[in-house]
Every structure is written in structure tokens, then in C-alpha cells.
Design a protein around this motif. Sequence first.
Motif, PDB file in Angstrom:
ATOM      1  N   CYS A   1     -27.976   8.933 -10.253  1.00  0.00           N
ATOM      2  CA  CYS A   1     -28.200   7.874 -11.250  1.00  0.00           C
ATOM      3  C   CYS A   1     -27.700   6.512 -10.796  1.00  0.00           C
ATOM      4  CB  CYS A   1     -27.591   8.212 -12.610  1.00  0.00           C
ATOM      5  SG  CYS A   1     -28.325   9.658 -13.372  1.00  0.00           S
ATOM      6  N   ARG A   2     -27.030   6.456  -9.633  1.00  0.00           N
ATOM      7  CA  ARG A   2     -26.560   5.175  -9.105  1.00  0.00           C
ATOM      8  C   ARG A   2     -27.047   4.925  -7.687  1.00  0.00           C
ATOM      9  NH1 ARG A   2     -20.366   6.376 -10.205  1.00  0.00           N
ATOM     10  NH2 ARG A   2     -21.176   8.178  -9.104  1.00  0.00           N
ATOM     11  N   GLN A   3     -26.969   5.953  -6.833  1.00  0.00           N
ATOM     12  CA  GLN A   3     -27.393   5.773  -5.450  1.00  0.00           C
ATOM     13  C   GLN A   3     -27.796   7.099  -4.834  1.00  0.00           C
ATOM     14  OE1 GLN A   3     -23.240   4.352  -4.372  1.00  0.00           O
ATOM     15  NE2 GLN A   3     -23.832   5.352  -2.457  1.00  0.00           N
ATOM     16  N   LEU A   4     -28.404   7.007  -3.647  1.00  0.00           N
ATOM     17  CA  LEU A   4     -28.862   8.176  -2.906  1.00  0.00           C
ATOM     18  C   LEU A   4     -27.839   8.596  -1.868  1.00  0.00           C
ATOM     19  CD1 LEU A   4     -32.494   6.925  -2.539  1.00  0.00           C
ATOM     20  CD2 LEU A   4     -31.943   9.179  -3.443  1.00  0.00           C
ATOM     21  N   TYR A   5     -27.687   9.908  -1.683  1.00  0.00           N
ATOM     22  CA  TYR A   5     -26.756  10.482  -0.717  1.00  0.00           C
ATOM     23  C   TYR A   5     -27.466  11.552   0.111  1.00  0.00           C
ATOM     24  CZ  TYR A   5     -23.187   8.726  -3.987  1.00  0.00           C
ATOM     25  OH  TYR A   5     -22.417   7.933  -4.809  1.00  0.00           O
ATOM     26  N   PRO A   6     -27.041  11.748   1.358  1.00  0.00           N
ATOM     27  CA  PRO A   6     -27.537  12.902   2.113  1.00  0.00           C
ATOM     28  C   PRO A   6     -26.871  14.175   1.605  1.00  0.00           C
ATOM     29  CG  PRO A   6     -25.876  11.747   3.394  1.00  0.00           C
ATOM     30  CD  PRO A   6     -26.094  10.928   2.146  1.00  0.00           C
ATOM     31  N   LEU A   7     -27.465  15.322   1.879  1.00  0.00           N
ATOM     32  CA  LEU A   7     -26.845  16.618   1.578  1.00  0.00           C
ATOM     33  C   LEU A   7     -26.300  17.184   2.882  1.00  0.00           C
ATOM     34  CD1 LEU A   7     -28.303  16.307  -1.147  1.00  0.00           C
ATOM     35  CD2 LEU A   7     -28.790  18.739  -1.061  1.00  0.00           C
ATOM     36  N   GLY A   8     -25.028  16.956   3.139  1.00  0.00           N
ATOM     37  CA  GLY A   8     -24.421  17.407   4.385  1.00  0.00           C
ATOM     38  C   GLY A   8     -25.199  16.888   5.575  1.00  0.00           C
ATOM     39  N   LEU A   9     -25.518  17.777   6.511  1.00  0.00           N
ATOM     40  CA  LEU A   9     -26.294  17.400   7.684  1.00  0.00           C
ATOM     41  C   LEU A   9     -27.787  17.573   7.460  1.00  0.00           C
ATOM     42  CD1 LEU A   9     -24.040  18.954  10.480  1.00  0.00           C
ATOM     43  CD2 LEU A   9     -24.135  16.570   9.692  1.00  0.00           C
ATOM     44  N   GLY A  10     -28.187  17.900   6.229  1.00  0.00           N
ATOM     45  CA  GLY A  10     -29.598  18.034   5.911  1.00  0.00           C
ATOM     46  C   GLY A  10     -30.236  19.265   6.509  1.00  0.00           C
ATOM     47  N   VAL A  11     -31.564  19.227   6.649  1.00  0.00           N
ATOM     48  CA  VAL A  11     -32.320  20.330   7.261  1.00  0.00           C
ATOM     49  C   VAL A  11     -33.174  19.753   8.380  1.00  0.00           C
ATOM     50  CG1 VAL A  11     -32.337  21.708   5.164  1.00  0.00           C
ATOM     51  CG2 VAL A  11     -34.191  20.119   5.573  1.00  0.00           C
ATOM     52  N   ASN A  12     -33.553  20.613   9.322  1.00  0.00           N
ATOM     53  CA  ASN A  12     -34.177  20.100  10.543  1.00  0.00           C
ATOM     54  C   ASN A  12     -35.697  19.979  10.478  1.00  0.00           C
ATOM     55  OD1 ASN A  12     -34.677  22.838  10.572  1.00  0.00           O
ATOM     56  ND2 ASN A  12     -34.473  23.027  12.785  1.00  0.00           N
ATOM     57  N   ARG A  13     -36.321  20.420   9.386  1.00  0.00           N
ATOM     58  CA  ARG A  13     -37.776  20.337   9.284  1.00  0.00           C
ATOM     59  C   ARG A  13     -38.190  19.963   7.862  1.00  0.00           C
ATOM     60  NH1 ARG A  13     -40.408  23.202  13.555  1.00  0.00           N
ATOM     61  NH2 ARG A  13     -39.198  22.743  15.420  1.00  0.00           N
ATOM     62  N   LEU A  14     -39.478  19.905   7.651  1.00  0.00           N
ATOM     63  CA  LEU A  14     -40.088  19.531   6.385  1.00  0.00           C
ATOM     64  C   LEU A  14     -39.636  20.423   5.229  1.00  0.00           C
ATOM     65  CD1 LEU A  14     -42.395  17.863   4.972  1.00  0.00           C
ATOM     66  CD2 LEU A  14     -43.938  19.697   5.679  1.00  0.00           C
ATOM     67  N   VAL A  15     -39.231  19.816   4.110  1.00  0.00           N
ATOM     68  CA  VAL A  15     -38.854  20.548   2.888  1.00  0.00           C
ATOM     69  C   VAL A  15     -40.038  20.494   1.928  1.00  0.00           C
ATOM     70  CG1 VAL A  15     -37.291  20.635   0.922  1.00  0.00           C
ATOM     71  CG2 VAL A  15     -36.411  19.997   3.181  1.00  0.00           C
ATOM     72  N   LEU A  16     -40.547  21.668   1.552  1.00  0.00           N
ATOM     73  CA  LEU A  16     -41.748  21.746   0.722  1.00  0.00           C
ATOM     74  C   LEU A  16     -41.495  22.249  -0.694  1.00  0.00           C
ATOM     75  CD1 LEU A  16     -44.251  23.193   3.349  1.00  0.00           C
ATOM     76  CD2 LEU A  16     -44.234  20.888   2.394  1.00  0.00           C
ATOM     77  N   ALA A  17     -40.354  22.891  -0.926  1.00  0.00           N
ATOM     78  CA  ALA A  17     -40.096  23.453  -2.252  1.00  0.00           C
ATOM     79  C   ALA A  17     -38.603  23.453  -2.533  1.00  0.00           C
ATOM     80  CB  ALA A  17     -40.649  24.875  -2.337  1.00  0.00           C
ATOM     81  N   MET A  18     -38.245  23.154  -3.798  1.00  0.00           N
ATOM     82  CA  MET A  18     -36.845  23.166  -4.203  1.00  0.00           C
ATOM     83  C   MET A  18     -36.748  23.603  -5.658  1.00  0.00           C
ATOM     84  SD  MET A  18     -34.995  19.816  -2.586  1.00  0.00           S
ATOM     85  CE  MET A  18     -35.909  18.633  -3.565  1.00  0.00           C
ATOM     86  N   ALA A  19     -35.609  24.220  -5.997  1.00  0.00           N
ATOM     87  CA  ALA A  19     -35.310  24.573  -7.384  1.00  0.00           C
ATOM     88  C   ALA A  19     -33.810  24.571  -7.562  1.00  0.00           C
ATOM     89  CB  ALA A  19     -35.879  25.944  -7.748  1.00  0.00           C
ATOM     90  N   ALA A  20     -33.347  24.030  -8.691  1.00  0.00           N
ATOM     91  CA  ALA A  20     -31.903  23.965  -8.986  1.00  0.00           C
ATOM     92  C   ALA A  20     -31.554  25.021 -10.025  1.00  0.00           C
ATOM     93  CB  ALA A  20     -31.538  22.586  -9.493  1.00  0.00           C
ATOM     94  N   LEU A  21     -30.403  25.664  -9.833  1.00  0.00           N
ATOM     95  CA  LEU A  21     -29.883  26.655 -10.773  1.00  0.00           C
ATOM     96  C   LEU A  21     -28.374  26.456 -10.844  1.00  0.00           C
ATOM     97  CD1 LEU A  21     -30.352  29.120 -12.603  1.00  0.00           C
ATOM     98  CD2 LEU A  21     -30.018  30.561 -10.583  1.00  0.00           C
ATOM     99  N   GLY A  22     -27.897  25.885 -11.957  1.00  0.00           N
ATOM    100  CA  GLY A  22     -26.486  25.551 -12.051  1.00  0.00           C
ATOM    101  C   GLY A  22     -26.122  24.536 -10.981  1.00  0.00           C
ATOM    102  N   ASN A  23     -25.077  24.828 -10.190  1.00  0.00           N
ATOM    103  CA  ASN A  23     -24.687  23.946  -9.096  1.00  0.00           C
ATOM    104  C   ASN A  23     -25.423  24.247  -7.803  1.00  0.00           C
ATOM    105  OD1 ASN A  23     -22.768  22.470 -10.566  1.00  0.00           O
ATOM    106  ND2 ASN A  23     -21.215  24.073 -10.258  1.00  0.00           N
ATOM    107  N   ASP A  24     -26.234  25.306  -7.811  1.00  0.00           N
ATOM    108  CA  ASP A  24     -26.935  25.719  -6.587  1.00  0.00           C
ATOM    109  C   ASP A  24     -28.306  25.062  -6.473  1.00  0.00           C
ATOM    110  OD1 ASP A  24     -24.830  27.421  -5.990  1.00  0.00           O
ATOM    111  OD2 ASP A  24     -25.750  29.137  -6.997  1.00  0.00           O
ATOM    112  N   LEU A  25     -28.681  24.752  -5.248  1.00  0.00           N
ATOM    113  CA  LEU A  25     -30.005  24.218  -4.954  1.00  0.00           C
ATOM    114  C   LEU A  25     -30.671  25.129  -3.931  1.00  0.00           C
ATOM    115  CD1 LEU A  25     -32.036  21.820  -5.276  1.00  0.00           C
ATOM    116  CD2 LEU A  25     -30.999  20.868  -3.201  1.00  0.00           C
ATOM    117  N   PHE A  26     -31.850  25.619  -4.257  1.00  0.00           N
ATOM    118  CA  PHE A  26     -32.609  26.484  -3.362  1.00  0.00           C
ATOM    119  C   PHE A  26     -33.714  25.652  -2.700  1.00  0.00           C
ATOM    120  CE2 PHE A  26     -30.692  29.054  -6.602  1.00  0.00           C
ATOM    121  CZ  PHE A  26     -30.228  30.176  -5.903  1.00  0.00           C
ATOM    122  N   VAL A  27     -33.816  25.782  -1.382  1.00  0.00           N
ATOM    123  CA  VAL A  27     -34.697  24.920  -0.601  1.00  0.00           C
ATOM    124  C   VAL A  27     -35.590  25.779   0.282  1.00  0.00           C
ATOM    125  CG1 VAL A  27     -34.780  23.094   1.127  1.00  0.00           C
ATOM    126  CG2 VAL A  27     -32.979  23.089  -0.580  1.00  0.00           C
ATOM    127  N   GLY A  28     -36.886  25.445   0.319  1.00  0.00           N
ATOM    128  CA  GLY A  28     -37.801  26.152   1.194  1.00  0.00           C
ATOM    129  C   GLY A  28     -38.660  25.171   1.974  1.00  0.00           C
TER     130      GLY A  28
END
Length: 202
Positions: free
Chosen positions: A174-201
Motif C-alpha cells: 500500500c506504500r511501495q514495492l519490495y522484492p521477495l527475497g532473491l525472487g525466482v529465476n524464471r517466468l511466474v504464471l500463477a500465484m495464490a495467497a493463503l494466510g501468510n503463505d504465497l504459492f507460486v507456479g
Amino acid sequence: AGGLFSSAGGLQTQNIAKWDGQRWRSLDQALRFSNSPPLMSAIATQGTNVYVAGELVAAGGVPVNGIALWNGSEWSSLGLGRSNGVAGQALALTIEPNGDLIVGGGFYSAGGVAASRIAKWDGREWTPLGRGIGGASSSSVRSIAVNDRGDIFAGGSFSMAGDVPADNIARWDCRQLYPLGLGVNRLVLAMAALGNDLFVGG
């Protein structure tokens, strides 16, 4: 359901259809696309509203730029005039807990306002999310997720989130953008959040 199809369950459709629990139904045939074959890339719902994104240039006779709203009976644009919608590809949609629509893609403005690949529609106007997502000219946001706190996660193909290096995934608080750790090395096509967890495909 949305994509590249022209029929569902034997029913003629135009890249979008509704399954009502028993059979397929069409959501109006009056959609026009900029390319052939036409592509519907994302769908999000809020109450009776259905937002659709893709290579759209008109919906129900209304000129639209990449994104349109179906309210159960008619189509409308997101914004007024020729600068409605986004200037470029709209590829991902999600709804915030407060009902605002978040749109990601390969665009550079939304509603005539400078917005780099991610923007918010609050039902009346468009706003960018900070300095947006960037890197190469081909950078794009392909997936979006929102957690219960309202944090927005953007995934796709990019190397910058605002002014900070970010490998293909970032978070907006709501204020600024941040990276998520070191990120991922390829294209991210799908995501879903559950509580504090983020699932990435991808």
C-alpha cells in the motif's frame, strides 16, 4: 472460463462462457478483439460483476481497451473516453478485500494515467502502484494475488519493482514495492495467497 475457445459444451461462445452448475451459458456474443485468434487472458468476479481482460477492443458495442465489466446484463468500459482501460496488454486480474480491482500486464498507462504494468481501478478512477514494474521493454505482470492483510503480490517476467531490483516477483504493501527475497529465476504464471503463505507456479 476464458481463453481461446469458440464453444463450450456445444454452445457457441466467444472466448468466454459461464457454467451454472448444470450447463454452459454464453455471456453475450458482442465482444471484439484486436487479434486473431482472439485471446481472453483473465477473469475476476465481485458480487454480480465480472471483469474480463484480454485483447479486447469492444464489448457490447462499447469501445474498451483490454478490459471490460459485465454486470449481469450489459458490458461497460473501465473509465470514460478513449483512454479507458489500459494502453497495452491486460494479462492478470484480482480483487482486493475492499473491492478494488488490481490489473497487471504489459501496459504503460491505465485510464490515461502513467502506470507501469500494474494499476488499480476503484470503480471510478485508475491509480498506479508506485513506480510500477519494469526492467526490459518486454517486462510484464502475468499473475497477481492478494492476502488477507491486503498485500498485493505481482509475478511475471521483470527485473525491477519500483526502483529496486526484483527477479520476477514483488510485493506491494500500500506504500511501495519490495522484492521477495532473491525472487525466482524464471517466468511466474500463477500465484495464490493463503494466510501468510504465497504459492507460486511458473
